[in-house]
Scaffold this motif. Structure first.
Motif, PDB file in Angstrom:
ATOM      1  N   ALA A 338       0.747  -1.178   0.091  1.00 46.18           N
ATOM      2  CA  ALA A 338      -0.119  -0.092  -0.155  1.00 46.18           C
ATOM      3  C   ALA A 338       0.762   1.290  -0.064  1.00 46.18           C
ATOM      4  CB  ALA A 338      -1.048   0.052   1.263  1.00 46.18           C
ATOM      5  N   GLU A 339       1.832   1.364  -1.108  1.00 41.56           N
ATOM      6  CA  GLU A 339       2.650   2.378  -1.087  1.00 41.56           C
ATOM      7  C   GLU A 339       1.697   3.706  -1.131  1.00 41.56           C
ATOM      8  OE1 GLU A 339       5.707   1.869  -3.878  1.00 41.56           O
ATOM      9  OE2 GLU A 339       6.449   4.300  -3.723  1.00 41.56           O
ATOM     10  N   THR A 340       2.321   4.802  -0.454  1.00 45.17           N
ATOM     11  CA  THR A 340       1.609   6.133  -0.824  1.00 45.17           C
ATOM     12  C   THR A 340       1.575   6.494  -2.125  1.00 45.17           C
ATOM     13  OG1 THR A 340       2.496   6.777   1.465  1.00 45.17           O
ATOM     14  CG2 THR A 340       1.648   8.484   0.091  1.00 45.17           C
ATOM     15  N   CYS A 341       2.679   6.438  -2.983  1.00 41.12           N
ATOM     16  CA  CYS A 341       2.942   6.897  -4.494  1.00 41.12           C
ATOM     17  C   CYS A 341       1.610   6.172  -5.123  1.00 41.12           C
ATOM     18  CB  CYS A 341       4.009   6.377  -4.835  1.00 41.12           C
ATOM     19  SG  CYS A 341       5.458   7.571  -4.687  1.00 41.12           S
ATOM     20  N   ALA A 342       1.353   4.818  -4.675  1.00 40.27           N
ATOM     21  CA  ALA A 342       0.147   3.812  -5.670  1.00 40.27           C
ATOM     22  C   ALA A 342      -0.962   4.553  -5.527  1.00 40.27           C
ATOM     23  CB  ALA A 342       0.306   2.553  -5.171  1.00 40.27           C
ATOM     24  N   PHE A 386       5.155   8.055   5.855  1.00 41.16           N
ATOM     25  CA  PHE A 386       5.027   6.322   5.525  1.00 41.16           C
ATOM     26  C   PHE A 386       5.439   6.094   3.763  1.00 41.16           C
ATOM     27  CE2 PHE A 386       2.336   5.636   9.303  1.00 41.16           C
ATOM     28  CZ  PHE A 386       3.286   4.894  10.029  1.00 41.16           C
ATOM     29  N   TYR A 387       6.044   5.174   3.760  1.00 40.96           N
ATOM     30  CA  TYR A 387       6.496   4.844   2.264  1.00 40.96           C
ATOM     31  C   TYR A 387       5.304   3.716   2.126  1.00 40.96           C
ATOM     32  CZ  TYR A 387       8.980   2.944  -1.820  1.00 40.96           C
ATOM     33  OH  TYR A 387       9.457   2.484  -3.026  1.00 40.96           O
ATOM     34  N   ASP A 388       5.036   2.493   2.851  1.00 43.41           N
ATOM     35  CA  ASP A 388       4.179   1.447   2.808  1.00 43.41           C
ATOM     36  C   ASP A 388       3.290   1.709   4.171  1.00 43.41           C
ATOM     37  OD1 ASP A 388       6.347   0.880   4.336  1.00 43.41           O
ATOM     38  OD2 ASP A 388       6.692  -0.790   3.072  1.00 43.41           O
ATOM     39  N   SER A 423      13.081   7.547  -1.773  1.00 46.88           N
ATOM     40  CA  SER A 423      12.332   8.658  -1.127  1.00 46.88           C
ATOM     41  C   SER A 423      11.164   9.449  -1.996  1.00 46.88           C
ATOM     42  CB  SER A 423      13.092   9.666  -0.599  1.00 46.88           C
ATOM     43  OG  SER A 423      12.662  10.127   0.729  1.00 46.88           O
ATOM     44  N   CYS A 424      10.596   8.276  -2.844  1.00 47.66           N
ATOM     45  CA  CYS A 424       9.550   8.997  -3.827  1.00 47.66           C
ATOM     46  C   CYS A 424       8.303   9.473  -3.168  1.00 47.66           C
ATOM     47  CB  CYS A 424       9.155   7.725  -4.763  1.00 47.66           C
ATOM     48  SG  CYS A 424       8.789   6.138  -4.026  1.00 47.66           S
ATOM     49  N   CYS A 425       8.042   8.645  -1.921  1.00 48.71           N
ATOM     50  CA  CYS A 425       6.523   9.167  -1.445  1.00 48.71           C
ATOM     51  C   CYS A 425       6.481  10.535  -0.861  1.00 48.71           C
ATOM     52  CB  CYS A 425       6.174   8.132  -0.409  1.00 48.71           C
ATOM     53  SG  CYS A 425       5.958   6.436  -1.058  1.00 48.71           S
ATOM     54  N   PRO A 426       7.615  11.000   0.060  1.00 51.38           N
ATOM     55  CA  PRO A 426       7.423  12.304   0.303  1.00 51.38           C
ATOM     56  C   PRO A 426       7.193  13.202  -0.391  1.00 51.38           C
ATOM     57  CG  PRO A 426       9.199  11.093   1.694  1.00 51.38           C
ATOM     58  CD  PRO A 426       8.903  10.366   0.395  1.00 51.38           C
TER      59      PRO A 426
HETATM   60 ZN   LIG Z   1       6.730   6.171  -3.325  1.00 48.54          ZN
END
Ligand SMILES: [Zn+2]
Length: 672
Positions: A338-342, A386-388, A423-426
């Protein structure tokens, strides 16, 4: 822009709509829920992300002066992290004057402008470390990084009016066109990690240069057709020569959606973020080219992703191996991905499908991501991430695993981090919140769609003129929304209001008279695909009042979701709840929600942020006499406890402890 408009005008819209979002620039958020998040974003998140990127060397890598032996060796995708920060910063600067922030942004643009090579290429890793290997390794994220830089340049152009950065990135896009389409000097055909496809559509929209749209289409068309294009050269069903990560077959064709051409993709699968970005671009192209086959593929993928492979929070990757979407109904709670980016990517996909067909199910999912799956990625003070995003957390288990595994933790973290190696999600949640205004209003000819209920003001252009709309609401905490629209100016126009899918009995009144209540429509009003269409001529008094009753509801999952069997998740309005040890001094995982839990709700502070919390009645087993026993015949006595639930997005902002979204429920098997 002229050519872009001409193309849109010339499109033959056979059954497909062409709905335009009202952009973030035309929507001002007030002091409501999202206005406050945007303030946190501008005050805290944008600086927190920049500082971590500076400390880790991501910013200085763009100086292209790193040498062997120096710390902070550049990484292939670092520029994409910085690019998303730049995009978010550009949005923020449109509304918040901040000289220091502006300087930081412009200085990075200086570095990219100075560092771009003769051909137009830029990537701080390759130009510094492997200048002879440009576009040779499909796994190297160069096109993904380029796409994010393009999106940043578009945001900068819209925010400032300056084409300085945009021109740098169109040179890059021109070089990519040469390398992948015209001269084919690149060593592969389609990007390893999708992103550039949707960025090129946006670049076409910003510049009017149709070649960028065609390049996007080229990348989508070629994917899954070139047998040479493989991630780590692993075909489905074959064993890799050098098996990554404990021999799991992660990097097969499905991993990067190479298993079939776009129009034939059978199911939502593979790396979740790649999938969502890819599907988003497919929906863009389906709309622009009126490509029915591509559209049908999008619908197939959408249904599969949202009806079988999505968490109740909106999380879209249940499989940790390969960060993948995973199998139908396999949605583990504790070792979820459940990645934030997804989640953000799924909102992109939903928004694009809405543009083709106005159906509330798309805005429902965007809302689910806004208040749950995506927002949980950010701490309440805006500085940690959070990343996941797990749906169940037991810190004692995480800490045990940390002790025995020297690689990345196998379970999602129970504390947000300030930065990640990847660090894609932040910066993604930064840009998502900074541009959240884009999800609220949309138009097609003389129809104004209102899809999200957010305290806001917007200047909106319809076919027959401009009008101003304002929403007054404390949604999602309060049930009422008041919409002011100068309807008299445009009597032929129509306002289309989304009736949220979670709401059992929404009611709408105009000038004090109900036009929709108890599922009954006043004459002249239409309900289609979850939108209530009201002619502006009926809104003489300029005000529409909406009421969305928000009792606490207990959701159950499809019986095939094993991890939620016999359990319920609490939801109030669009917000999913969880229980945390911080509020409940008993074993959450043993707790059973009573048949009649007598729910109550009140507004409370969590770390200075007001949220509606829920209280209810439950039972837990008495703790006595278990010290010397692991198993015994069932004879436990239960005791009643009062529990408190907190919005899922607000979890992990206090002392660490157990957390659970899914809760056992006292059975009422035969309804007596
Ligand atoms: Zn991400």
């Amino acid at each position: 822009m002229k050519r872009f408009n001409a193309l849109i005008e010339g499109m033959k819209l056979m059954g497909m709509h062409n709905i335009a979002q009202v952009t973030w620039k035309d929507v001002k958020l007030g002091e409501g829920f999202w206005g406050k998040w945007q303030q946190t974003n501008a005050r805290s998140t944008v600086n927190a992300v920049y500082d971590r990127f500076f400390e880790t060397g991501r910013i200085n890598a763009m100086r292209l002066d790193w040498k062997e032996g120096m710390p902070n060796k550049p990484h292939i995708f670092w520029d994409s992290d910085v690019a998303k920060w730049m995009e978010g910063a550009a949005y923020i600067l449109y509304y918040h004057e901040d000289d220091e922030l502006r300087q930081k942004l412009e200085q990075i643009i200086d570095l990219i402008e100075a560092g771009q090579n003769e051909a137009g290429y830029f990537n701080s890793y390759f130009l510094t470390c492997e200048p002879d290997n440009i576009f040779q390794d499909r796994t190297a994220h160069e096109l993904y990084t380029a796409g994010h830089l393009m999106e940043a340049s578009i945001a900068h152009y819209y925010s400032t009016g300056s084409k300085r950065f945009l021109n740098v990135m169109t040179r890059f896009a021109d070089y990519i066109e040469q390398a992948f389409k015209l001269n084919k000097t690149a060593n592969y055909s389609a990007p390893g990690h999708q992103e550039i496809e949707l960025a090129l559509v946006r670049l076409w929209q910003a510049t009017g240069e149709k070649r960028y749209l065609e390049l996007s289409k080229h990348f989508v068309d070629v994917r899954g057709t070139d047998p040479h294009d493989r991630i780590f050269s692993v075909r489905n069903g074959t064993w890799p020569a050098d098996p990554p990560l404990n021999s799991q077959l992660l990097y097969n064709d499905t991993y990067a959606q190479d298993d079939a051409p776009a129009r034939e993709l059978p199911a939502a699968a593979g790396h979740a973020v790649r999938a969502m970005y890819y599907y988003s671009s497919m929906a863009d192209l389906a709309r622009v080219y009126n490509d029915e086959e591509l559209y049908q593929a999008c619908l197939r993928l959408w249904d599969d992703a949202t009806l079988r492979k999505m968490y109740v929070t909106g999380g879209v990757s249940g499989e940790r191996f390969g960060e993948a979407i995973g199998a139908s109904y396999i949605l583990p709670n504790q070792d979820s991905y459940a990645e934030t980016c997804a989640s953000i990517g799924m909102a992109f996909f939903a928004q694009r499908l809405f543009s083709i067909h106005p159906d509330a199910r798309y805005a429902d999912i965007i809302e689910r991501q806004m208040y749950n799956g995506a927002l949980a990625g950010l701490s309440l003070d805006g500085s940690a991430f959070f990343y996941d995003n797990a749906l169940k957390s037991a810190p004692a288990h995480n800490d045990f695993l940390k002790g025995v595994h020297d690689t990345r933790n196998l379970f999602p973290n129970y504390r947000r981090e300030r930065v990640f190696e990847c660090s894609c999600c932040p910066p993604n949640i930064l840009r998502f919140i900074a541009a959240i205004g884009e999800y609220i209003y949309a138009t097609e000819k003389d129809t104004l769609y209102i899809s999200q209920y957010v305290q806001s003001n917007a200047d909106i252009q319809l076919a027959s003129g401009a009008l101003h709309v304002a929403q007054t609401t404390n949604y999602p905490w309060t049930e009422t929304v008041s919409i002011q629209v100068d309807a008299a100016r445009m009597p032929d126009a129509v306002i289309a209001l989304r009736m949220p899918g979670w709401c059992v009995n929404p009611s709408v009144s105009v000038n004090g008279a109900a036009v929709y209540d108890q599922h009954t429509l006043a004459s002249g009003i239409e309900l289609k695909h979850g939108y209530l269409y009201i002619p502006m001529s009926m809104i003489a008094g300029d005000t529409v009042e909406l009421k969305f009753p928000m009792p606490v509801v207990e959701l159950e999952a499809n019986p095939l979701v094993a991890e939620a069997a016999g359990k319920v998740a609490l939801m109030r309005g669009p917000v999913v709840y969880c229980l945390e040890a911080a509020d409940n001094d008993f074993n959450l995982f043993d707790m059973i929600v009573l048949r009649d839990p007598q729910y109550r709700q009140d507004l409370r502070d969590v770390n200075g942020v007001p949220v509606v919390m829920l209280q209810g009645q439950a039972a837990v087993r008495s703790r006595g006499n278990w010290e010397q026993t692991l198993y015994r015949m069932g004879s436990s006595k239960y005791e009643k406890v009062a529990f408190t639930a907190v919005p899922y997005f607000a979890w992990a902002n206090r002392e660490a402890g157990d957390m659970s979204v899914w809760l056992q429920k006292e059975s009422n098997l035969f309804g007596e």
